[in-house]
Design an enzyme around this catalytic site. Sequence first.
Site, PDB file in Angstrom:
ATOM      1  N   HIS A  69      57.028 103.579   7.792  1.00 44.37           N
ATOM      2  CA  HIS A  69      57.156 104.888   7.156  1.00 44.37           C
ATOM      3  C   HIS A  69      56.045 105.017   6.115  1.00 44.37           C
ATOM      4  O   HIS A  69      55.623 104.018   5.513  1.00 44.37           O
ATOM      5  CB  HIS A  69      58.502 105.020   6.453  1.00 44.37           C
ATOM      6  CG  HIS A  69      59.663 105.145   7.379  1.00 44.37           C
ATOM      7  ND1 HIS A  69      60.826 105.781   7.018  1.00 44.37           N
ATOM      8  CD2 HIS A  69      59.857 104.719   8.648  1.00 44.37           C
ATOM      9  CE1 HIS A  69      61.686 105.747   8.014  1.00 44.37           C
ATOM     10  NE2 HIS A  69      61.119 105.089   9.017  1.00 44.37           N
ATOM     11  N   GLU A  76      56.053 105.985   3.096  1.00 45.83           N
ATOM     12  CA  GLU A  76      56.399 105.459   1.777  1.00 45.83           C
ATOM     13  C   GLU A  76      56.216 103.951   1.694  1.00 45.83           C
ATOM     14  O   GLU A  76      55.667 103.435   0.717  1.00 45.83           O
ATOM     15  CB  GLU A  76      57.860 105.796   1.428  1.00 45.83           C
ATOM     16  CG  GLU A  76      58.190 107.258   1.405  1.00 45.83           C
ATOM     17  CD  GLU A  76      58.758 107.758   2.728  1.00 45.83           C
ATOM     18  OE1 GLU A  76      58.107 107.599   3.782  1.00 45.83           O
ATOM     19  OE2 GLU A  76      59.850 108.336   2.714  1.00 45.83           O
ATOM     20  N   CYS A 123      64.177 108.329   3.227  1.00 43.02           N
ATOM     21  CA  CYS A 123      65.393 107.881   3.900  1.00 43.02           C
ATOM     22  C   CYS A 123      66.019 106.730   3.102  1.00 43.02           C
ATOM     23  O   CYS A 123      65.425 106.247   2.131  1.00 43.02           O
ATOM     24  CB  CYS A 123      65.047 107.428   5.319  1.00 43.02           C
ATOM     25  SG  CYS A 123      64.108 105.875   5.375  1.00 43.02           S
TER      26      CYS A 123
END
Length: 145
Positions: free
Chosen positions: A46, A48, A76
């Site tokens: 991801h 992030e 998430c």
Amino acid sequence: MGLALDEARRALEHGDVPVGAVALVAGEVIAADHNRREELGDPTAHAELLVLRAAAAVVGGWRLGDVTLVVTLEPCPMCAGALVASRLGRLVFGAADPRAGACGSLYNLCSDPRLNHDVGVTHGVRAAESTELLAQFFAGRRAAR
């Protein structure tokens, strides 16, 4: 957020969900990336997490208290947990994610008093642009079926 949106558009080049992230210290960009799950075949790739890893390398440690992370979509649970674990200073995100968001929508890991760190959160920055980019991506996928 403009740089994070640029990163999100780069994810489209390899079929990934268009999410982009940028890490800053004192207003200076130290890391930027976008979702790479499809490209790398890695469920943890991801935007992030990729940016947190790069930021930790730049600052020379895993404690990121001086770092602000700007991301186009609300993180998430996996990513929000990493934000707390890294002791991130601040999170700024664009679009809320009512189905999987863990920074205020579905869960709120960044300010859960049971955890050992609070991450300051600013939400809704250029949310319409982030939402539109995601909506176009998923509409294209549905049309391709």
